[in-house]
Design an enzyme around this catalytic site. Sequence first.
Site, PDB file in Angstrom:
ATOM      1  CG  HIS A 112      -7.764   3.789   0.077  1.00 39.39           C
ATOM      2  ND1 HIS A 112      -7.241   3.104  -1.023  1.00 39.39           N
ATOM      3  CD2 HIS A 112      -6.608   4.404   0.911  1.00 39.39           C
ATOM      4  CE1 HIS A 112      -5.886   3.735  -1.081  1.00 39.39           C
ATOM      5  NE2 HIS A 112      -5.603   4.342   0.052  1.00 39.39           N
TER       6      HIS A 112
ATOM      7  CG  HIS B 262      -1.064   6.285  -2.555  1.00 37.29           C
ATOM      8  ND1 HIS B 262      -2.235   6.211  -3.286  1.00 37.29           N
ATOM      9  CD2 HIS B 262      -1.470   5.825  -1.211  1.00 37.29           C
ATOM     10  CE1 HIS B 262      -3.269   5.441  -2.382  1.00 37.29           C
ATOM     11  NE2 HIS B 262      -2.708   5.360  -1.306  1.00 37.29           N
TER      12      HIS B 262
ATOM     13  CG  HIS C  59      -2.030   1.046   1.080  1.00 43.43           C
ATOM     14  ND1 HIS C  59      -3.361   0.707   1.360  1.00 43.43           N
ATOM     15  CD2 HIS C  59      -1.831   2.464   0.987  1.00 43.43           C
ATOM     16  CE1 HIS C  59      -4.004   1.991   1.246  1.00 43.43           C
ATOM     17  NE2 HIS C  59      -3.154   3.105   1.068  1.00 43.43           N
TER      18      HIS C  59
ATOM     19  NE  ARG D   1       3.947  21.690 -14.680  1.00 42.14           N
ATOM     20  CZ  ARG D   1       4.505  22.639 -14.564  1.00 42.14           C
ATOM     21  NH1 ARG D   1       5.002  23.312 -15.701  1.00 42.14           N
ATOM     22  NH2 ARG D   1       4.328  23.246 -13.432  1.00 42.14           N
TER      23      ARG D   1
ATOM     24  CG  ASP E 129      -6.271   4.899  -6.769  1.00 42.93           C
ATOM     25  OD1 ASP E 129      -5.521   5.672  -7.591  1.00 42.93           O
ATOM     26  OD2 ASP E 129      -6.405   5.392  -5.275  1.00 42.93           O
TER      27      ASP E 129
ATOM     28  CD  GLU F  57      -7.224   6.617   5.144  1.00 46.57           C
ATOM     29  OE1 GLU F  57      -7.724   6.849   4.023  1.00 46.57           O
ATOM     30  OE2 GLU F  57      -5.990   7.428   5.208  1.00 46.57           O
TER      31      GLU F  57
ATOM     32  N   GLY G 216      -9.071   8.552  -2.051  1.00 48.32           N
ATOM     33  CA  GLY G 216      -9.789   9.795  -1.776  1.00 48.32           C
ATOM     34  C   GLY G 216     -10.429   9.826  -0.592  1.00 48.32           C
TER      35      GLY G 216
HETATM   36 ZN   LIG Z   1      -3.481   4.783   0.579  1.00 49.02          ZN
END
Ligand SMILES: [Zn+2]
Length: 356
Positions: A213, A32, A30, A85, A152, A216, A186
Amino acid sequence: MTDRHDTAATAGQVRDLHAFIAGLPKAELHVHHVGSASPRIVSELAARHPDSKVPTDPEALADYFTFTDFAHFIEVYLSVVDLIRTPEDVRLLTYEVARELARQQVRYAELTITPFSSTRRGIDERAFMDAIEDARKAAESELGTVLRWCFDIPGEAGLEAAEETTRLATDDRLRPEGLVSFGLGGPEIGVPRPQFKPYFDRAIAAGLRSVPHAGETTGPETIWDALNELGAERIGHGTSAAQDPKLLQHLAERRIPLEVCPTSNIATRAVTTLDEHPIKEFTRAGVLVTVNSDDPPMFGTDLANEYAVAARLLDLDERGLGDLAKNAVEASFLDPAGKERIAAEIDAYTASWLAS
Ligand SMILES: [Zn+2]
């Protein structure tokens, strides 16, 4: 006298445990993509885009990464997103994240990527996929770290983002070879999980594993929704499962792992203090717990530190830490031979450490 002696021994043991963790072969489940951009990586990206407001000087950048509150964290996170970018930026970020994982003896990582953030900003989708795949192959051959992707849905971006993410994850002409799973991130409050069911159904039908997720920042009902509506095979965080004994029993019986990220939970105030973290309740209930770092530089942590935190909260010695590392291997979506190889490496490392 005795007390002082005990304290000295304990400090020495803690030092040893840190050294043990540093060399322990690990799997990270886990973490990102953009959230792994360290000050070093951000400074390289900022240097490529001098018009951005992100400082390039390492000292100024360290200040920039000192968060005053959660809103500030989001602001910094978005300013890093703004530095990605071009496909070259994507490639650089991905490879450099792998380098930092390799440095921590991470043999295998499932990196959560939000392709919608990049394609929405105008990066060509084909070039985006090529950039991450190129970095993945280079990381495996040059650094020995195997990367896999979780695409995700950024929950806050709504169903348009869900549709776009599902298309990118399931279109055979685009879908990258390293993609294994499908997630949902999110905010949870105000973003009910069941609305994403049709997208998860499509991703699962396309052979992807479901890893949303859940729980949380909201209660256990969100975790039930993730299981029942989104077909979750692992739960990202799952912190509030501790409030629901039936849910803990279900997770334990079905061997559905939790991706626990202790320091992240403190940074986002999902949990007040580390000592109040429910990780102990999870293990006591027999749930398969893995320890992970989420957005490590942004939360001032790394995977090794999360293992040290778990060692303290769960009172683990070297063998316990080896088992914790093997939990992540077991919970991963690596093929059986790959799992066996890393688990054997963990056992060999632990045995030789204890013998020396
Ligand atoms: Zn996370």
